[in-house]
Design an enzyme around this catalytic site. Structure first.
Site, PDB file in Angstrom:
ATOM      1  N   HIS A 204       0.752  -1.154  -0.148  1.00 29.06           N
ATOM      2  CA  HIS A 204       0.027  -0.023  -0.020  1.00 29.06           C
ATOM      3  C   HIS A 204       0.759   1.466  -0.030  1.00 29.06           C
ATOM      4  CE1 HIS A 204       1.065  -0.116   4.401  1.00 29.06           C
ATOM      5  NE2 HIS A 204       0.902   1.171   4.311  1.00 29.06           N
TER       6      HIS A 204
HETATM    7  C1  UD1 Z   1      -1.933   5.808   5.181  1.00 28.73           C
HETATM    8  C2  UD1 Z   1      -0.692   6.488   5.750  1.00 28.73           C
HETATM    9  C3  UD1 Z   1       0.253   5.323   5.780  1.00 28.73           C
HETATM   10  C4  UD1 Z   1      -0.049   4.202   6.501  1.00 28.73           C
HETATM   11  C5  UD1 Z   1      -1.418   3.658   5.739  1.00 28.73           C
HETATM   12  C6  UD1 Z   1      -2.051   2.511   6.741  1.00 28.73           C
HETATM   13  C7  UD1 Z   1      -0.292   8.817   5.452  1.00 28.73           C
HETATM   14  C8  UD1 Z   1       0.287   9.907   4.509  1.00 28.73           C
HETATM   15  N1  UD1 Z   1      -0.337   7.494   5.019  1.00 28.73           N
HETATM   16  O1  UD1 Z   1      -1.700   5.537   3.650  1.00 28.73           O
HETATM   17  O2  UD1 Z   1       1.627   5.899   6.502  1.00 28.73           O
HETATM   18  O3  UD1 Z   1       1.017   3.371   6.376  1.00 28.73           O
HETATM   19  O4  UD1 Z   1      -2.269   4.680   5.932  1.00 28.73           O
HETATM   20  O5  UD1 Z   1      -2.545   1.585   5.873  1.00 28.73           O
HETATM   21  O6  UD1 Z   1      -0.989   9.323   6.377  1.00 28.73           O
HETATM   22  N2  UD1 Z   1      -9.016   4.341   0.901  1.00 28.73           N
HETATM   23  C9  UD1 Z   1     -10.256   4.133   0.639  1.00 28.73           C
HETATM   24  N3  UD1 Z   1     -10.858   3.558   1.960  1.00 28.73           N
HETATM   25  C10 UD1 Z   1     -10.472   3.617   3.088  1.00 28.73           C
HETATM   26  C11 UD1 Z   1      -8.906   4.461   3.160  1.00 28.73           C
HETATM   27  C12 UD1 Z   1      -8.401   4.744   2.055  1.00 28.73           C
HETATM   28  O7  UD1 Z   1     -10.930   3.914  -0.255  1.00 28.73           O
HETATM   29  O8  UD1 Z   1     -11.028   3.204   4.174  1.00 28.73           O
HETATM   30  C13 UD1 Z   1      -8.331   5.080  -0.419  1.00 28.73           C
HETATM   31  C14 UD1 Z   1      -8.629   6.373  -0.766  1.00 28.73           C
HETATM   32  O9  UD1 Z   1      -8.900   6.700  -2.031  1.00 28.73           O
HETATM   33  C15 UD1 Z   1      -7.787   7.461  -0.151  1.00 28.73           C
HETATM   34  C16 UD1 Z   1      -6.536   6.420  -0.435  1.00 28.73           C
HETATM   35  O10 UD1 Z   1      -6.762   4.980  -0.279  1.00 28.73           O
HETATM   36  O11 UD1 Z   1      -7.443   8.494  -1.072  1.00 28.73           O
HETATM   37  C17 UD1 Z   1      -5.312   6.777   0.449  1.00 28.73           C
HETATM   38  O12 UD1 Z   1      -5.832   6.978   1.669  1.00 28.73           O
HETATM   39  P1  UD1 Z   1      -4.734   7.432   2.792  1.00 28.73           P
HETATM   40  O13 UD1 Z   1      -5.279   7.483   4.374  1.00 28.73           O
HETATM   41  O14 UD1 Z   1      -4.379   8.947   2.346  1.00 28.73           O
HETATM   42  O15 UD1 Z   1      -3.236   6.736   2.722  1.00 28.73           O
HETATM   43  P2  UD1 Z   1      -2.695   5.328   3.028  1.00 28.73           P
HETATM   44  O16 UD1 Z   1      -2.286   4.710   1.405  1.00 28.73           O
HETATM   45  O17 UD1 Z   1      -4.230   4.603   3.438  1.00 28.73           O
HETATM   46  N1  UDP Z   2      -3.684  -5.358   9.061  1.00 31.77           N
HETATM   47  C1  UDP Z   2      -4.967  -5.973   9.115  1.00 31.77           C
HETATM   48  N2  UDP Z   2      -5.507  -6.116   7.893  1.00 31.77           N
HETATM   49  C2  UDP Z   2      -5.129  -6.082   6.692  1.00 31.77           C
HETATM   50  C3  UDP Z   2      -3.775  -5.704   6.366  1.00 31.77           C
HETATM   51  C4  UDP Z   2      -3.000  -5.297   7.418  1.00 31.77           C
HETATM   52  O1  UDP Z   2      -5.245  -6.004  10.116  1.00 31.77           O
HETATM   53  O2  UDP Z   2      -5.607  -6.603   5.649  1.00 31.77           O
HETATM   54  C5  UDP Z   2      -2.827  -4.852  10.053  1.00 31.77           C
HETATM   55  C6  UDP Z   2      -1.376  -5.417  10.221  1.00 31.77           C
HETATM   56  O3  UDP Z   2      -1.629  -6.546  10.877  1.00 31.77           O
HETATM   57  C7  UDP Z   2      -0.629  -4.326  10.988  1.00 31.77           C
HETATM   58  C8  UDP Z   2      -1.300  -2.960  10.429  1.00 31.77           C
HETATM   59  O4  UDP Z   2      -2.761  -3.461   9.922  1.00 31.77           O
HETATM   60  O5  UDP Z   2      -1.044  -4.494  12.514  1.00 31.77           O
HETATM   61  C9  UDP Z   2      -0.407  -2.513   9.606  1.00 31.77           C
HETATM   62  O6  UDP Z   2      -1.148  -1.186   8.909  1.00 31.77           O
HETATM   63  P1  UDP Z   2      -0.742  -1.154   7.506  1.00 31.77           P
HETATM   64  O7  UDP Z   2       0.184  -2.013   6.586  1.00 31.77           O
HETATM   65  O8  UDP Z   2      -1.875  -0.563   6.858  1.00 31.77           O
HETATM   66  O9  UDP Z   2       0.104   0.325   7.724  1.00 31.77           O
HETATM   67  P2  UDP Z   2       1.617   0.550   8.040  1.00 31.77           P
HETATM   68  O10 UDP Z   2       2.067  -0.218   9.305  1.00 31.77           O
HETATM   69  O11 UDP Z   2       2.587   0.282   6.813  1.00 31.77           O
HETATM   70  O12 UDP Z   2       1.722   2.006   8.572  1.00 31.77           O
END
Ligand code: UD1
Ligand code: UDP
Length: 352
Positions: A204
């Site tokens: 992601h």
């Molecule tokens: C964010 C964090 C990242 C973290 C990740 C955990 C920032 C800059 N990034 O990344 O550090 O590792 O969360 O998972 O804060 N979206 C959906 N549904 C949701 C959530 C997101 O459709 O419930 C889609 C939307 O198009 C959104 C995109 O994902 O614009 C990105 O979501 P965003 O929260 O900005 O960044 P992540 O890639 O999730």
């Molecule tokens: N995780 C989860 N379901 C998933 C993928 C990840 O519960 O489908 C959990 C994972 O076990 C960990 C956390 O989400 O505890 C990590 O989040 P993510 O990888 O989204 O973000 P990051 O750690 O890179 O910020």
């Protein structure tokens, strides 16, 4: 004592669940105001964690999500500013490195409310990552910095953060892994896949998902995987694959994002982990699984040093070689991330 906790993204729900449970149990006189920024909003990116990890319903939901970094951070900042004025907390508690983290820290610091940062001092030294900007800025306005490792402590010291503010407490995700492992749940769909041994993959990170060449490299590597790959697909990645017209190879079984208890089961039962996630790299180690990391650098350098993690970037050959080699390498599991008492130590420091 009144704490205002700001959360908004998947990994923050998991970290906060562990802290909030201990807070309620050991400090019943304290009051925690839980604020969900709305950064993650799909049921399987948010509600599932509140339901299965018994996190109290948020006191406030800001409904900010789905925008650019600037839009998200700006909208959260405005709403958090008003909330902090209204709630008058003694501390604002933030986790990790997301846009929600930075908005919470900045809003509090400008209102002279002390900020405590859990997972302080992590650095990739790659300023192109939005997370790196969030971490650096949050650490420099925080008053109490809970560093998970000595490496993180040293990063902060080198940036001139006062020693008195930094405390190496271990990693709350290790506490969570220990607590939730006995509650792990096999996903209902798992047996129907008839996989045998499998690799567990998550992707992601923006630097991968937003770059079609990097995504092509990852998909080409997964296509040559020596094992079938289970891929709980982050909504960001799903959208980007569609936008770039990229399909998943036959070796990959994509499923919707899973809840944490199912994720722990998958991590405990896979042969190896392939990921660009920060949290999942560590969880692979907690559950004794080797990890192939689809990045050029990692904040969790100690995992690479002990041989638990191999950095392969997004090059097809390196991914395939990594998936074949780490399997054989083996590593010594030890307590790189504390002793499972990180939450206890955080609360002791907050309640001095
Ligand atoms: C964010 C964090 C990242 C973290 C990740 C955990 C920032 C800059 N990034 O990344 O550090 O590792 O969360 O998972 O804060 N979206 C959906 N549904 C949701 C959530 C997101 O459709 O419930 C889609 C939307 O198009 C959104 C995109 O994902 O614009 C990105 O979501 P965003 O929260 O900005 O960044 P992540 O890639 O999730
Ligand atoms: N995780 C989860 N379901 C998933 C993928 C990840 O519960 O489908 C959990 C994972 O076990 C960990 C956390 O989400 O505890 C990590 O989040 P993510 O990888 O989204 O973000 P990051 O750690 O890179 O910020």
């Amino acid at each position: 004592m009144k704490l205002l906790t700001v959360i908004g993204a998947r990994p923050q729900f998991i970290k906060a669940a562990t802290v909030s449970r201990a807070l309620a149990a050991h400090h019943p006189d304290s009051r925690e105001i839980l604020v969900h920024t709305g950064q993650h909003y799909d049921a399987n990116m948010s509600d599932v964690f509140f339901d299965e990890l018994d996190i109290p319903r948020p006191d406030h939901h800001l409904g900010v999500g789905g925008g650019s970094h600037g839009q998200n951070t700006g909208r959260m900042l405005e709403k958090l500013d008003a909330l902090i004025v209204q709630e008058k907390p003694d501390w604002v508690l933030v986790y990790g490195d997301t846009d929600s983290t930075l908005a919470g820290a900045l809003a509090a610091a400008k209102l002279h409310v002390p900020v405590a940062h859990v997972e302080a001092g992590l650095r990739s030294f790659n300023r192109r990552m939005p997370e790196e900007i969030n971490r650096v800025l949050t650490d420099h306005v925080a008053d109490l910095l809970f560093a998970p490792t000595k490496v993180a402590q040293r990063n902060l010291q080198k940036e001139g953060v006062a020693d008195s503010k930094i405390h190496v407490v271990g990693d709350v995700m290790y506490d969570a892994a220990l607590y939730y492992k006995p509650l792990a749940r096999k996903p209902a769909w798992f047996d129907a896949l008839r996989l045998g041994e499998f690799a567990l993959c998550t992707i992601h990170r923006a630097e991968n998902t937003d770059d079609p060449d990097r995504m092509r490299g990852i998909l080409a590597g997964l296509a040559k995987s020596p094992l079938p790959v289970v891929l709980p697909l982050h909504p960001r990645t799903r959208k980007q694959l569609a936008q770039f017209h990229l399909g998943l190879p036959d070796t990959v079984c994509a499923v919707d994002p899973v809840g944490y208890l199912e994720m722990v089961w998958l991590e405990s039962h896979c042969r190896l982990v392939v990921t660009d996630s920060g949290g999942v790299q560590k969880e692979a180690y907690f559950h004794g699984k080797p990890c192939v990391t689809l990045r050029d650098e990692t904040e969790w350098v100690e995992l690479v040093e002990v041989g638990a993690n191999v950095l392969v970037g997004t090059d097809r050959e390196r991914i395939v070689a990594g998936m074949s080699q780490v399997d054989l390498a083996g590593f010594e599991a030890n307590e790189l991330y504390g002793h499972g008492d990180s939450v206890q130590r955080i609360l002791e420091l907050l309640f001095v």
